[in-house]
Design a protein around this motif. Structure first.
Motif, mmCIF file in Angstrom:
data_model
loop_
_atom_site.group_PDB
_atom_site.id
_atom_site.type_symbol
_atom_site.label_atom_id
_atom_site.label_comp_id
_atom_site.label_asym_id
_atom_site.label_seq_id
_atom_site.Cartn_x
_atom_site.Cartn_y
_atom_site.Cartn_z
ATOM 1 N N LYS A 11 0.828 -1.207 0.000
ATOM 2 C CA LYS A 11 0.000 0.000 0.000
ATOM 3 C C LYS A 11 0.866 1.261 0.000
ATOM 4 N N TYR A 51 -12.165 -2.795 -3.129
ATOM 5 C CA TYR A 51 -12.734 -2.958 -1.781
ATOM 6 C C TYR A 51 -14.261 -3.024 -1.825
ATOM 7 N N GLU A 53 -16.376 -5.147 -0.991
ATOM 8 C CA GLU A 53 -17.040 -5.680 0.222
ATOM 9 C C GLU A 53 -17.072 -4.658 1.355
ATOM 10 N N HIS A 54 -16.307 -3.569 1.238
ATOM 11 C CA HIS A 54 -16.190 -2.603 2.330
ATOM 12 C C HIS A 54 -16.776 -1.227 2.027
ATOM 13 N N TRP A 59 -15.846 3.250 7.943
ATOM 14 C CA TRP A 59 -14.421 3.576 7.812
ATOM 15 C C TRP A 59 -13.924 3.504 6.368
ATOM 16 N N LEU A 63 -10.304 4.984 4.238
ATOM 17 C CA LEU A 63 -9.503 3.936 3.586
ATOM 18 C C LEU A 63 -9.314 4.262 2.101
ATOM 19 N N ARG A 87 -1.298 -14.451 3.636
ATOM 20 C CA ARG A 87 -2.077 -13.884 4.746
ATOM 21 C C ARG A 87 -1.315 -14.065 6.063
ATOM 22 N N THR A 93 -4.898 -7.786 10.766
ATOM 23 C CA THR A 93 -5.184 -6.488 10.137
ATOM 24 C C THR A 93 -4.598 -5.318 10.922
ATOM 25 N N ARG A 104 2.972 -6.809 9.158
ATOM 26 C CA ARG A 104 2.263 -5.779 9.927
ATOM 27 C C ARG A 104 2.755 -5.745 11.376
ATOM 28 N N ASN A 111 -4.405 0.195 12.147
ATOM 29 C CA ASN A 111 -5.326 -0.764 11.529
ATOM 30 C C ASN A 111 -5.787 -0.282 10.166
ATOM 31 N N ARG A 112 -5.283 0.864 9.706
ATOM 32 C CA ARG A 112 -5.553 1.318 8.342
ATOM 33 C C ARG A 112 -4.262 1.300 7.530
ATOM 34 N N ASN A 114 -1.570 -0.299 7.171
ATOM 35 C CA ASN A 114 -0.997 -1.577 7.592
ATOM 36 C C ASN A 114 -0.218 -2.254 6.463
#
Ligand code: CDP
Ligand code: MG
Length: 137
Positions: A11, A51, A53-54, A59, A63, A87, A93, A104, A111-112, A114
């Motif tokens: 990221k 994203y 699903e989010h 939040w 993101l 993973r 996360t 991480r 938690n963002r 990461n």
């Protein structure tokens, strides 16, 4: 053990902090093969697709701002049980809770921000690889 492919992002925080090499080394050291790798800046539409699903979560707006804030590295890694293996290497996360020894756990307190994304299932990896690398054989 089945050979799988998984979609991984370093990221924008990882790129800004100069951690591309450190993070990529962990995947290489583990024995995963890099099938595709590209540095990109993504727009809001791409963030929303990635994203999906989010997007309705409270939040999600911050993101989206974060993931579009600068260059990121998108890659496809291949190897035995690659989805689960990556993973596990990435860790939980939230960087505070993530296990020491994970990406991480060793490099993030957020938690963002990461550092990494990895597909969470074979269904997700198929969808995400098609989204990020539509021409990959
Ligand atoms: O990335 P992972 O699958 O571990 O977590 P997720 O629950 O699917 O969330 C996706 C990403 O959203 C996380 O990696 C964080 O970057 C971000 N996130 C956030 O900004 N705020 C939260 N409360 C939870 C997650
Ligand atoms: Mg997830």
């Amino acid at each position: 053990m089945t050979v799988e492919r998984t979609l991984v992002l370093i990221k924008p925080d990882g790129v800004r902090r100069g951690l591309i090499g450190a993070i990529l080394s962990r995947y290489e050291n583990k024995g995963l093969r890099t099938v595709a790798l590209d540095q990109r800046v993504v727009d809001s539409a791409m963030a929303d697709r990635h994203y999906a699903e989010h997007v309705e979560k409270a939040w999600y707006p911050p993101l989206r701002a974060f993931i579009t804030s600068g260059p990121l590295i998108a890659m496809v890694l291949e190897g035995p049980s690659a989805v689960e293996a990556v993973r596990h290497l990435n860790g939980a996360t939230d960087g505070v809770a993530a296990e020491p020894g994970s990406v991480r756990g060793d490099y993030s307190l957020s938690n963002r921000e990461n550092l990494v994304h990895a597909s969470d299932s074979l269904e997700s990896s198929a969808r995400e690889i098609a989204l990020w690398f539509p021409t990959l054989p």
